[in-house]
Scaffold this motif. Structure first.
Motif, PDB file in Angstrom:
ATOM      1  N   GLY A  72      47.934  41.321  45.298  1.00  0.00           N
ATOM      2  CA  GLY A  72      46.908  41.691  44.325  1.00  0.00           C
ATOM      3  C   GLY A  72      46.482  43.130  44.542  1.00  0.00           C
ATOM      4  O   GLY A  72      46.442  43.611  45.671  1.00  0.00           O
ATOM      5  N   VAL A  73      46.199  43.812  43.453  1.00  0.00           N
ATOM      6  CA  VAL A  73      45.715  45.187  43.522  1.00  0.00           C
ATOM      7  C   VAL A  73      44.317  45.216  42.931  1.00  0.00           C
ATOM      8  O   VAL A  73      44.114  44.801  41.785  1.00  0.00           O
ATOM      9  CB  VAL A  73      46.629  46.145  42.720  1.00  0.00           C
ATOM     10  N   SER A  74      43.341  45.653  43.739  1.00  0.00           N
ATOM     11  CA  SER A  74      41.959  45.701  43.255  1.00  0.00           C
ATOM     12  C   SER A  74      41.411  47.111  43.345  1.00  0.00           C
ATOM     13  O   SER A  74      41.659  47.817  44.321  1.00  0.00           O
ATOM     14  CB  SER A  74      41.065  44.782  44.095  1.00  0.00           C
ATOM     15  N   LEU A  75      40.668  47.504  42.325  1.00  0.00           N
ATOM     16  CA  LEU A  75      39.871  48.723  42.386  1.00  0.00           C
ATOM     17  C   LEU A  75      38.560  48.343  43.048  1.00  0.00           C
ATOM     18  O   LEU A  75      38.004  47.285  42.758  1.00  0.00           O
ATOM     19  CB  LEU A  75      39.552  49.219  40.983  1.00  0.00           C
ATOM     20  N   SER A  81      34.025  45.497  42.631  1.00  0.00           N
ATOM     21  CA  SER A  81      35.480  45.533  42.591  1.00  0.00           C
ATOM     22  C   SER A  81      35.989  44.874  41.329  1.00  0.00           C
ATOM     23  O   SER A  81      35.248  44.210  40.610  1.00  0.00           O
ATOM     24  CB  SER A  81      36.065  44.812  43.811  1.00  0.00           C
ATOM     25  N   GLY A  82      37.231  45.089  41.059  1.00  0.00           N
ATOM     26  CA  GLY A  82      37.880  44.446  39.930  1.00  0.00           C
ATOM     27  C   GLY A  82      39.368  44.471  40.161  1.00  0.00           C
ATOM     28  O   GLY A  82      39.897  45.463  40.639  1.00  0.00           O
ATOM     29  N   ASN A 152      43.400  60.560  52.356  1.00  0.00           N
ATOM     30  CA  ASN A 152      42.399  61.316  53.125  1.00  0.00           C
ATOM     31  C   ASN A 152      41.225  60.454  53.590  1.00  0.00           C
ATOM     32  O   ASN A 152      40.102  60.910  53.628  1.00  0.00           O
ATOM     33  CB  ASN A 152      41.843  62.466  52.298  1.00  0.00           C
ATOM     34  N   GLY A 153      41.511  59.209  53.897  1.00  0.00           N
ATOM     35  CA  GLY A 153      40.453  58.361  54.440  1.00  0.00           C
ATOM     36  C   GLY A 153      39.532  57.772  53.387  1.00  0.00           C
ATOM     37  O   GLY A 153      38.785  56.853  53.671  1.00  0.00           O
ATOM     38  N   ALA A 154      39.567  58.305  52.160  1.00  0.00           N
ATOM     39  CA  ALA A 154      38.741  57.737  51.092  1.00  0.00           C
ATOM     40  C   ALA A 154      39.432  56.490  50.559  1.00  0.00           C
ATOM     41  O   ALA A 154      40.640  56.359  50.665  1.00  0.00           O
ATOM     42  CB  ALA A 154      38.551  58.740  49.971  1.00  0.00           C
ATOM     43  N   SER A 155      38.657  55.569  50.040  1.00  0.00           N
ATOM     44  CA  SER A 155      39.252  54.353  49.488  1.00  0.00           C
ATOM     45  C   SER A 155      38.878  54.208  48.026  1.00  0.00           C
ATOM     46  O   SER A 155      37.747  54.465  47.635  1.00  0.00           O
ATOM     47  CB  SER A 155      38.767  53.123  50.258  1.00  0.00           C
ATOM     48  N   ILE A 156      39.836  53.796  47.223  1.00  0.00           N
ATOM     49  CA  ILE A 156      39.540  53.491  45.827  1.00  0.00           C
ATOM     50  C   ILE A 156      39.834  52.031  45.528  1.00  0.00           C
ATOM     51  O   ILE A 156      39.556  51.557  44.446  1.00  0.00           O
ATOM     52  CB  ILE A 156      40.352  54.381  44.855  1.00  0.00           C
ATOM     53  N   GLY A 157      40.390  51.324  46.481  1.00  0.00           N
ATOM     54  CA  GLY A 157      40.710  49.924  46.251  1.00  0.00           C
ATOM     55  C   GLY A 157      41.527  49.363  47.388  1.00  0.00           C
ATOM     56  O   GLY A 157      41.604  49.955  48.456  1.00  0.00           O
ATOM     57  N   GLU A 205      40.445  49.458  32.368  1.00  0.00           N
ATOM     58  CA  GLU A 205      39.264  48.798  31.813  1.00  0.00           C
ATOM     59  C   GLU A 205      39.221  47.315  32.178  1.00  0.00           C
ATOM     60  O   GLU A 205      38.164  46.776  32.506  1.00  0.00           O
ATOM     61  CB  GLU A 205      39.270  48.920  30.288  1.00  0.00           C
ATOM     62  N   ASP A 206      40.387  46.679  32.123  1.00  0.00           N
ATOM     63  CA  ASP A 206      40.450  45.245  32.403  1.00  0.00           C
ATOM     64  C   ASP A 206      39.850  44.904  33.761  1.00  0.00           C
ATOM     65  O   ASP A 206      39.279  43.834  33.946  1.00  0.00           O
ATOM     66  CB  ASP A 206      41.904  44.762  32.377  1.00  0.00           C
ATOM     67  N   ALA A 207      40.016  45.832  34.696  1.00  0.00           N
ATOM     68  CA  ALA A 207      39.531  45.566  36.048  1.00  0.00           C
ATOM     69  C   ALA A 207      38.023  45.314  36.046  1.00  0.00           C
ATOM     70  O   ALA A 207      37.511  44.591  36.895  1.00  0.00           O
ATOM     71  CB  ALA A 207      39.864  46.736  36.978  1.00  0.00           C
ATOM     72  N   VAL A 208      37.319  45.923  35.105  1.00  0.00           N
ATOM     73  CA  VAL A 208      35.877  45.711  35.020  1.00  0.00           C
ATOM     74  C   VAL A 208      35.541  44.688  33.949  1.00  0.00           C
ATOM     75  O   VAL A 208      34.690  43.827  34.132  1.00  0.00           O
ATOM     76  CB  VAL A 208      35.133  47.029  34.713  1.00  0.00           C
ATOM     77  N   SER A 209      36.243  44.782  32.814  1.00  0.00           N
ATOM     78  CA  SER A 209      35.802  44.011  31.654  1.00  0.00           C
ATOM     79  C   SER A 209      35.854  42.503  31.897  1.00  0.00           C
ATOM     80  O   SER A 209      35.021  41.779  31.370  1.00  0.00           O
ATOM     81  CB  SER A 209      36.617  44.391  30.427  1.00  0.00           C
ATOM     82  N   TYR A 210      36.788  42.037  32.725  1.00  0.00           N
ATOM     83  CA  TYR A 210      36.816  40.590  32.921  1.00  0.00           C
ATOM     84  C   TYR A 210      35.661  40.135  33.798  1.00  0.00           C
ATOM     85  O   TYR A 210      35.362  38.952  33.876  1.00  0.00           O
ATOM     86  CB  TYR A 210      38.169  40.124  33.475  1.00  0.00           C
TER      87      TYR A 210
END
Lengths: 278, 254
Positions: A72-75, A81-82, A152-157, A205-210
């Motif tokens: 699974g890939v999550s933002l 998260s989504g 660079n150590g930052a995370s987006i998901g 968008e789907d990652a949030v909209s659901y």
């Protein structure tokens, strides 16, 4: 003098470069700025095309390339998260429960910026994420490997991999997973590059909209109970936990105004309520 | 004399090697690209028979800007500045080729630059491109106090140093750009979520559905000349009281 000149003038000028080189009037800054080899750039281009819906192929591609059962890939962003893509329904369930209870290997990988490798659900895993481990076992999952997405150590998901049997990933599976996480990071960032300022790219968008209803419901509960929105989400999670319903189900009831958490004491929903009157 | 020359040659080789080691060392881990470029210019002056050196990078409009120099001499800065109109750097940046002019007192394609350079004591000049693959970032400008050309070997050293520095610049850009892109994605995600949460708050307070709630949010933002995300985040954070938006219906919805 040069120093200050540099500080004020260079920083903005470095943000984006344009070359007047003879046969490239407008250099693709993206290509210049991101250290990607050609193969990765091509892979990213393909991945952008597939990673546009919840049930997209991105998660499935991960299971194929990495030889794992589920992916699974999550933002993610500070507790929110989504999922962008899941290979199987149970992966969605396990990602959702982590969102709902706010803990789990994905959260740990996101927070630490490091892979969280759980080759078996030992006592340590069970005590850290009891609900997640229970649900994972119930879904036939015995091991989970969470890789943070980001440079660079930052995370987006997070990229989460699920296995039906105990055991570590092989060295090459691990290496490939790290490489895959980088490619997915680049894919998500590339998708977002096309979005208008401050907006989420259409494909993401789907990652949030659901989960839109969950966020809407948390806003409603915050007003009902006069508490911060983040606390409202916790309250919804507690209610879901107490009633055995999913957070999404609780949220749908709240948005439809079938359920108010401030009149829980009145037993608004079949008496199955946690007393949350303020 | 031959011994002296040999000694000089060895010293230069050693210093060249040390310079590369020094620059590569600075590229490990976090590095300040300005620091790297400043070291580069001062080493160029030491290594090569030059009086001054500067690095110019192009900004988004193709304007050459001074990034680092061996000296902060004001005349030198002005020489760099002139080159946005004419000069060896502009030529070097446009073509990607090394430009060598050993005697600026002769007729050159850049009369204004040449006259000024000679006047401030630099009758000889060289420009080597700062490049990565086919992308030219800018150039390194070397100034000599005597009207003599840099040797082919010296130009090669300068180009090699410029190449290393280019890697530093691109690496720095990539890092910075990645951070910017990650921040933008996080911001967009947070913004999208905050808007949903704010919709819920307004809907609950105003007893309206989500569509009307969103219209309310949007019209409030527009009427108050504030961004949609900004208003949503302020509501969620509690810094904007929900009462400010309360109302039973979104009457100001166009």
């Amino acid at each position: 003098m040069l120093r200050s000149l540099v500080a004020t003038e260079l920083r903005p000028s470095l943000e984006r470069h344009r070359s007047v080189h003879a046969n490239a009037s407008r250099v693709d800054t993206h290509r210049l700025l991101v250290n990607l080899d050609q193969a990765t750039r091509i892979a990213v281009a393909f991945a952008c095309q597939t990673a546009t819906t919840q049930r997209s192929g991105l998660g499935a591609v991960c299971t194929g390339v990495l030889s794992v059962a589920g992916a699974g890939v999550s933002l993610m962003a500070s507790g929110r998260s989504g999922t962008v893509s899941i290979s199987d329904a149970y992966v969605g369930t396990l990602e959702d429960v982590q969102f709902a209870i706010g803990v789990g290997p994905s959260h740990d990988a996101f927070a630490s910026g490091r892979p969280v490798l759980t080759p078996c659900f030992d006592d340590r895993a069970s005590s850290r994420w009891p609900s997640f481990v229970d649900l994972a076992r119930a879904n036939g999952v015995a091991a989970v490997f969470a890789y943070p997405l980001g440079f660079n150590g930052a995370s987006i998901g997070v990229l989460s991999l699920y296995q039906p049997a105990d055991g570590n990933l092989t060295m090459s599976q691990h290496d490939d997973s790290v490489a895959m996480a980088e490619m997915i990071t680049e894919t998500l960032l590339t998708m977002q590059d096309t979005a208008p300022d401050g907006m989420l790219a259409a494909g993401l968008e789907d990652a949030v909209s659901y989960r839109a209803q969950v966020y809407q419901a948390s806003g409603m509960v915050a007003v009902q109970l006069r508490i911060p929105v983040s606390d409202a989400l916790l309250r919804m999670r507690a209610h879901a936990f107490a009633t055995g319903a999913s957070v999404g189900f609780v949220a749908a009831d709240i948005v439809a105004r079938r359920l108010r958490l401030d009149d829980d004491a009145k037993g608004s929903r079949n008496g199955l309520v946690a007393g949350t009157r303020e | 004399m031959p011994d002296d020359e040999r000694k000089m040659g060895l010293e230069r080789q050693a210093l060249t090697a040390l310079t590369f080691v020094e620059i590569v060392d600075t590229l490990v881990g976090d590095f300040d690209v300005i620091e790297v470029l400043t070291v580069l210019t001062s080493r160029c002056v030491q290594l090569l028979d030059t009086s001054a050196a500067g690095i110019l990078l192009a900004d988004p409009d193709g304007h050459l800007r001074v990034i680092g120099a061996s000296t902060e001499q004001i005349e030198l800065l002005e020489l760099f500045q002139i080159q946005n109109d004419q000069g060896p750097c502009l030529d070097c940046y446009s073509t990607g080729a090394v430009v060598v002019e050993s005697d600026l007192r002769r007729s050159t394609p850049w009369p204004k630059f040449s006259a000024e350079s000679v006047r401030v004591g630099f009758p000889s000049v060289c420009a080597v491109p700062m490049r990565l693959n086919d992308v030219i970032l800018g150039c390194m400008n070397l100034f000599m106090a005597e009207p003599v050309a840099l040797s082919a070997g010296e130009v090669a050293i300068a180009q090699a140093l410029a190449d290393v520095a280019s890697i530093a610049i691109v690496q720095d850009l990539a890092t910075r750009q990645a951070v910017i892109r990650e921040d933008q994605l996080q911001h967009a995600l947070n913004s999208r979520i905050a808007i949903e949460q704010a919709k819920g708050m307004i809907a609950e307070r105003g007893g309206m559905d989500m569509d009307d709630s969103f219209a309310k949010l949007r019209s409030f933002a527009r009427n108050n000349n504030r961004g949609l995300t900004e208003v949503a985040e302020a509501l969620v954070a509690g810094t904007l009281p929900i009462e400010k938006l309360s109302g039973r219906r979104a009457t100001d919805n166009p």
